[in-house]
Design a protein around this motif. Structure first.
Motif, PDB file in Angstrom:
ATOM      1  N   SER A 181      94.894   4.465  68.944  1.00 57.40           N
ATOM      2  CA  SER A 181      93.439   4.565  69.104  1.00 57.40           C
ATOM      3  C   SER A 181      93.012   4.255  70.534  1.00 57.40           C
ATOM      4  CB  SER A 181      92.737   3.610  68.132  1.00 57.40           C
ATOM      5  OG  SER A 181      93.051   2.274  68.451  1.00 57.40           O
ATOM      6  N   LEU A 219      96.450   7.706  81.804  1.00 56.17           N
ATOM      7  CA  LEU A 219      96.017   8.592  80.725  1.00 56.17           C
ATOM      8  C   LEU A 219      96.738   8.206  79.434  1.00 56.17           C
ATOM      9  CD1 LEU A 219      96.249  12.298  81.986  1.00 56.17           C
ATOM     10  CD2 LEU A 219      94.189  11.170  81.152  1.00 56.17           C
ATOM     11  N   VAL A 259      91.998  10.655  72.821  1.00 55.38           N
ATOM     12  CA  VAL A 259      92.773   9.483  73.230  1.00 55.38           C
ATOM     13  C   VAL A 259      93.746   9.864  74.354  1.00 55.38           C
ATOM     14  CG1 VAL A 259      94.377   7.708  72.441  1.00 55.38           C
ATOM     15  CG2 VAL A 259      92.566   8.506  70.918  1.00 55.38           C
ATOM     16  N   ARG A 288      99.193  -3.496  86.375  1.00 59.55           N
ATOM     17  CA  ARG A 288      97.938  -3.104  85.731  1.00 59.55           C
ATOM     18  C   ARG A 288      97.569  -1.760  86.329  1.00 59.55           C
ATOM     19  NH1 ARG A 288      93.811  -5.108  82.534  1.00 59.55           N
ATOM     20  NH2 ARG A 288      91.754  -4.259  82.987  1.00 59.55           N
ATOM     21  N   VAL A 289      97.524  -0.760  85.495  1.00 59.80           N
ATOM     22  CA  VAL A 289      97.341   0.598  86.007  1.00 59.80           C
ATOM     23  C   VAL A 289      96.302   1.343  85.186  1.00 59.80           C
ATOM     24  CG1 VAL A 289      99.633   0.894  87.022  1.00 59.80           C
ATOM     25  CG2 VAL A 289      99.282   1.355  84.592  1.00 59.80           C
ATOM     26  N   LEU A 290      95.726   2.335  85.825  1.00 58.40           N
ATOM     27  CA  LEU A 290      94.821   3.248  85.132  1.00 58.40           C
ATOM     28  C   LEU A 290      95.671   4.419  84.678  1.00 58.40           C
ATOM     29  CD1 LEU A 290      91.690   3.643  84.580  1.00 58.40           C
ATOM     30  CD2 LEU A 290      91.784   5.275  86.472  1.00 58.40           C
ATOM     31  N   LEU A 293      93.587  12.252  76.601  1.00 56.24           N
ATOM     32  CA  LEU A 293      93.001  12.608  77.896  1.00 56.24           C
ATOM     33  C   LEU A 293      91.987  11.573  78.363  1.00 56.24           C
ATOM     34  CD1 LEU A 293      92.681  16.490  77.692  1.00 56.24           C
ATOM     35  CD2 LEU A 293      94.456  15.077  78.725  1.00 56.24           C
ATOM     36  N   MET A 294      92.083  10.365  77.804  1.00 57.48           N
ATOM     37  CA  MET A 294      91.240   9.261  78.255  1.00 57.48           C
ATOM     38  C   MET A 294      92.096   8.366  79.149  1.00 57.48           C
ATOM     39  SD  MET A 294      89.416   6.403  75.849  1.00 57.48           S
ATOM     40  CE  MET A 294      90.828   6.036  74.811  1.00 57.48           C
ATOM     41  N   ARG A 295      91.493   7.913  80.250  1.00 55.35           N
ATOM     42  CA  ARG A 295      92.206   6.943  81.094  1.00 55.35           C
ATOM     43  C   ARG A 295      91.658   5.559  80.815  1.00 55.35           C
ATOM     44  NH1 ARG A 295      91.655  11.313  84.306  1.00 55.35           N
ATOM     45  NH2 ARG A 295      93.565  12.127  85.234  1.00 55.35           N
ATOM     46  N   GLN A 296      92.544   4.585  80.730  1.00 53.44           N
ATOM     47  CA  GLN A 296      92.094   3.195  80.610  1.00 53.44           C
ATOM     48  C   GLN A 296      92.963   2.320  81.496  1.00 53.44           C
ATOM     49  OE1 GLN A 296      92.159   2.642  76.264  1.00 53.44           O
ATOM     50  NE2 GLN A 296      89.921   2.605  76.271  1.00 53.44           N
ATOM     51  N   ALA A 297      92.370   1.227  81.939  1.00 54.07           N
ATOM     52  CA  ALA A 297      93.146   0.249  82.697  1.00 54.07           C
ATOM     53  C   ALA A 297      93.980  -0.545  81.701  1.00 54.07           C
ATOM     54  CB  ALA A 297      92.210  -0.667  83.478  1.00 54.07           C
ATOM     55  N   MET A 351      97.499  13.462  89.412  1.00 55.77           N
ATOM     56  CA  MET A 351      96.829  12.423  90.199  1.00 55.77           C
ATOM     57  C   MET A 351      97.366  11.050  89.795  1.00 55.77           C
ATOM     58  SD  MET A 351      92.848  13.328  90.632  1.00 55.77           S
ATOM     59  CE  MET A 351      92.625  14.559  89.371  1.00 55.77           C
ATOM     60  N   SER A 352      98.512  10.710  90.299  1.00 53.10           N
ATOM     61  CA  SER A 352      99.074   9.434  89.887  1.00 53.10           C
ATOM     62  C   SER A 352      98.842   8.386  90.972  1.00 53.10           C
ATOM     63  CB  SER A 352     100.570   9.586  89.616  1.00 53.10           C
ATOM     64  OG  SER A 352     101.187  10.067  90.782  1.00 53.10           O
ATOM     65  N   ASN A 353      98.871   7.169  90.533  1.00 49.79           N
ATOM     66  CA  ASN A 353      98.610   6.063  91.438  1.00 49.79           C
ATOM     67  C   ASN A 353      99.799   5.835  92.352  1.00 49.79           C
ATOM     68  OD1 ASN A 353      98.372   3.442  92.567  1.00 49.79           O
ATOM     69  ND2 ASN A 353      96.904   2.920  90.973  1.00 49.79           N
ATOM     70  N   HIS A 390     100.329   3.160  94.128  1.00 48.68           N
ATOM     71  CA  HIS A 390     100.764   1.750  94.132  1.00 48.68           C
ATOM     72  C   HIS A 390     101.642   1.470  92.922  1.00 48.68           C
ATOM     73  CE1 HIS A 390      98.108   0.908  97.419  1.00 48.68           C
ATOM     74  NE2 HIS A 390      97.056   1.293  96.723  1.00 48.68           N
TER      75      HIS A 390
END
Lengths: 183, 389, 287
Positions: free
Chosen positions: B147, B14, B178, B10-12, B180-184, B1-3, B5
């Protein structure tokens, strides 16, 4: 201010996608700190599943779920399991057609006919996006425009229109019925 | 599931995807791997990205095969990486040892999960001692622990640079929590990510030796196989002037040089490698020494304790090996208590105890091994109990 | 290739071109046991490289742990003395990273057929353009003579004192089954034949295997009633059947104690590295 949202239900309900869309709307397009994680099980459809989203103004916010400010429960089992863990002033957003018994934390339960709204929008499977938009409307963590931009980016083409429409109607329902505002 | 755009920086992302992106930004164009949860997204990202960049992403018969494909590709001049998790981390040890002994650069990302053996796919920090002591022989490894998603990117960039400049395998000790966490996150322009590469020979090919250097701590210049310089890479002990046929005469001095050199080239640069971040340690009575996913809990606990007027600080360790002992000593100097939260039953705490032992500062471990991440309350609970004693 | 180059190879030229010989004045000697078959294999490989006229700076030999492991160090080409059994995986990495390299893995029977069997068969399956030279001396020699995956039934070794009770692998059949596109066998008696096989194998585009039955009179021989190198050379001479030779070769090869030498299998099939880059280009083009 740290807002924690948990989408809970069964695998196949699009819970992780819901988490991703909300995190992307708030984090990428809204510019907030946003973190999304999920209960991770091997790739088998249908088991219990949940996805967490944390949105904050602080770059060092705790990124994983502790006690949700908003729980979206899309199965009876997930409602029974998580409703008690919701923060004191939190909300439990749930579809009465999926969760008939809503006794736990009854004062905090907010019913939303997500499946019905999604069906009207063109795809019952888009109930997850109804909830994403409703959560955004109720908490203010993301705008409808940003939710729809995230849907554009993350949802496959053939389901795009139904998901966009579902989000719009979910947003309107939350504004009108739940917040008592005119859309 | 990739973006879709791609133009947005600035991306979300994994954590796992960020590791792959960091490696790509740092010039990694060769990946060999074997699928394993929860590290597979790294492999998938490389498989999607490298062909378009003219690179190579290949699936090998097992992790041992991956590691030795990396060895061959590194010898032929590529910047190389692989990723694995728990059970696979056992299998890559032989290859890490080969790369360490033959002095060839590679980045190995371990998205840690619960062990021993197959254990479970859930989060843990149980391989941090294995990172240093997992393979045979005397050696000094380099290991970095991210982290956050952004740190997944930057630790991998730095790992590539350390691997290349020091001619050795470098470990990124990520975790399921870490990875398998998604962050912007803000991604940099990759053209702006500039890192130093491997030292190159300036001598004529006839004067070149694969391991030639003057001092124990020097990193011998490295020519690629096929570039006209003759290389003899050896996983066996070897001297600095070994030119092939070095195995013909056994030389105990060469063994001594080899072992001391492998340690010296890292320890001589330990302050350049050291990567820590202190938070309010200046006046702290309690210092929480944390790494990886436990850093977030430590910071949240610190915030809550400070609001209660208690002087708590955090020392975040990003570099785990060589253990940043000077930093720990410095930042814990005035502490009355040091807490070490870990998702294991006490591994890095042994290093903290070793370093702080002579000062008499009590060191208290906080451990979780139930597959959950460390909660702020886990640390606050101990802080409260300690305050009440 | 000039016919002169094929016909006569002056030893001095050979030494200069391909081999770094031990420096006798510095007290260096070859580290093989006196009379070892590996010396014959080494000179055959040197001759093959000489005949091929390749730029030796683009040649890489990959060895592992075993008596054969140091062989590559004697050549003027590049050498990787790697871990036991992993040479084909190293070869895959080398070829993908630089397809212009000529990669020859020098392996033993235990190395290629036991600890490294999976790398061997998967490299064969991929048809990656490397040459695997298997020096088959019927067991582990560097560790003092233990039985291995190629020890004949009944063979006495340190770990099979009452005779080996396991069926051996046929390295060539294994390679053919796994997808190798050039498979040949030779013996340490057939020095010129071995040179020819190696030359053809290295020239072949795709995964090539040359199995050399190579005597170890010092360990395996001594425990099995053949302590002299010459006994082995005679054995190899008298029991080798040329693949495809006229006059009842089929029947003779089926006799117990006989084996075929020569090219056992050869086919043309798209090669792994070329297939990788062709597929990658397709993928890149679709973006």
């Amino acid at each position: 201010m740290r807002t924690e949202v948990r989408f809970a239900g069964d695998g196949g309900q699009g819970l992780v996608l819901a988490g991703i869309v909300l995190a992307e709307a708030a984090g990428v397009y809204g510019g907030h700190y946003a973190s999304q994680s999920q209960f991770y099980a091997p790739v088998i459809m249908g088991g219990p599943s949940y996805a967490d989203v944390v949105i904050s103004d602080s770059d060092t916010a705790f990124p994983w779920g502790t006690s949700p400010n908003v729980l979206v429960a899309l199965t009876q089992r997930s409602f029974d399991h998580f409703a008690n863990r919701v923060a004191d002033d939190g909300l439990v957003l749930t579809d009465p057609s999926l969760v008939p018994e809503r006794g736990i934390r009854a004062d905090r339960v907010v019913p939303i006919p997500a499946r019905e709204i999604a069906e009207r929008a063109g795809a019952a499977k888009a109930a997850n996006m109804v909830c994403v938009a409703a959560v955004a409307a109720l908490t203010g963590v993301a705008t409808l425009e940003h939710v729809q931009k995230a849907i554009d980016a993350r949802v496959p083409g053939r389901l795009l229109d139904a998901n966009r429409a579902a989000a719009k109607q979910g947003w309107d329902y939350a504004q009108k019925v739940l917040c008592g505002r005119e859309a | 599931m990739s973006n879709k755009h791609a133009q947005s920086r600035r991306v979300l992302l994994l954590g796992n995807e960020a590791c792959a992106e960091g490696a790509i930004a740092a010039g990694v164009r060769f990946y060999a791997g074997y699928p394993i949860t929860p590290a597979t997204e790294i492999f998938e990202r490389f498989a999607y990205r490298l062909p378009a960049l003219g690179g190579v992403c290949v699936q090998m018969e097992d992790e041992c095969g991956s590691m030795h494909a990396l060895l061959g590709a590194a010898a032929a001049g590529q910047r190389v990486a692989t990723a694995t998790s728990g059970p696979g981390f056992n299998l890559v040890q032989e290859g890490i040892a080969s790369l360490a002994s033959a002095e060839l650069p590679a980045v190995i990302i371990n998205v840690q999960r619960i062990g021993p053996s197959t254990g479970s796919i859930h989060g843990a920090q149980m391989d941090v001692m294995q990172a240093q002591w997992g393979f045979n022989g005397n050696h000094q490894t380099i290991a970095l622990a991210p982290s956050s998603v952004s740190e997944c990117f930057w630790t991998t960039v730095r790992a590539v640079e350390l691997a290349e400049t020091l001619r050795m395998p470098v470990l990124v000790m990520s975790e399921m929590h870490v990875g398998l966490m998604r962050q912007a996150v803000e991604l940099p322009d990759y053209d702006e990510v500039r890192i130093e590469g491997r030292p190159r020979p300036t001598c004529a090919p006839s004067d070149y030796r694969t391991y030639l250097c003057k001092r124990l701590e020097d990193v011998p210049p490295l020519a690629d196989i096929g570039s006209g310089y003759r290389n003899v890479f050896q996983v066996t002990t070897h001297g600095s002037e070994t030119a092939g046929g070095g195995g013909m005469v056994w030389d105990y001095k060469e063994a001594d040089w080899h072992l001391r050199h492998l340690a010296a080239k890292v320890l001589h640069r330990r302050h350049e490698i050291e990567w820590v971040e202190p938070f309010a340690t200046e006046d702290a009575e309690v210092v929480i020494v944390a790494y990886g996913s436990c850093v977030s809990a430590a910071l949240a606990a610190m915030k809550a304790a400070r609001q209660d007027g208690r002087r708590v600080g955090v020392l975040k360790l990003v570099s785990l090996w060589p253990f940043p002992e000077d930093a720990v000593r410095r930042h814990a100097a005035k502490a009355e208590l040091v807490l070490v939260p870990e998702l294991n039953l006490g591994q890095m705490v042994r290093e903290v105890e070793r370093v702080l032992g002579p000062s008499g500062i009590p060191v208290h471990p906080i451990n979780r091994v139930d597959s959950y991440y460390m909660w702020p309350d886990d640390i606050l609970g101990v802080l409260n109990a300690m305050a009440g004693r | 290739m000039t016919s002169a180059r094929r016909m006569a190879i002056p030893m001095v030229e050979l030494a200069k071109a391909t081999a770094r010989l031990p420096d006798a004045q510095a007290g260096e000697t070859f580290r093989y046991c006196p009379g070892c078959g590996l010396g014959i294999v080494q000179s055959a490989l040197a001759r093959a490289l000489y005949r091929l006229e390749i730029d030796l700076s683009t040649v890489v030999t990959v060895g592992g742990s075993g008596c054969y492991g140091i062989m590559g160090e004697y050549f003027q080409s590049n050498h990787i003395h790697g871990s036991h059994g992993r040479a084909p995986a190293v070869g895959v990495g080398l070829k993908l990273a630089n397809p212009k390299l000529t990669v020859i893995t020098i392996q033993g029977d235990g190395d290629a057929l036991a600890i490294g069997a999976s790398h061997f068969i998967h490299a064969a399956r991929r048809n990656v353009d490397i040459t695997v030279l298997i020096c088959n001396n019927f067991g582990y020699a560097n560790t003092g003579g233990q039985y291995g995956p190629s020890t004949p039934l009944g063979g006495v070794t340190e770990t099979s004192p009452a005779g080996c009770f396991e069926y051996p692998f046929d390295a060539c059949q294994l390679a053919i089954g796994a997808g190798a596109t050039f498979v040949a066998r030779s013996t340490s008696y057939h020095a010129i034949h071995m040179t020819n096989m190696l030359e053809r194998a290295i020239r072949h585009k795709g995964f090539s295997v040359v199995e050399v039955l190579q005597h170890c009179h010092v360990l395996y021989g001594k425990r099995n009633g053949m302590p002299e190198a010459t006994q082995w050379l005679t054995l190899f001479k008298e029991n080798s059947v040329r693949a495809g030779a006229p006059g009842g070769a089929e029947a003779r090869r089926a006799e117990p104690g006989k084996w075929e030498i020569g090219v056992l299998h050869q086919e043309e099939k798209p090669e792994f590295v070329e297939m990788y880059f062709a597929t990658a280009a397709k993928l890149a083009g679709n973006r």
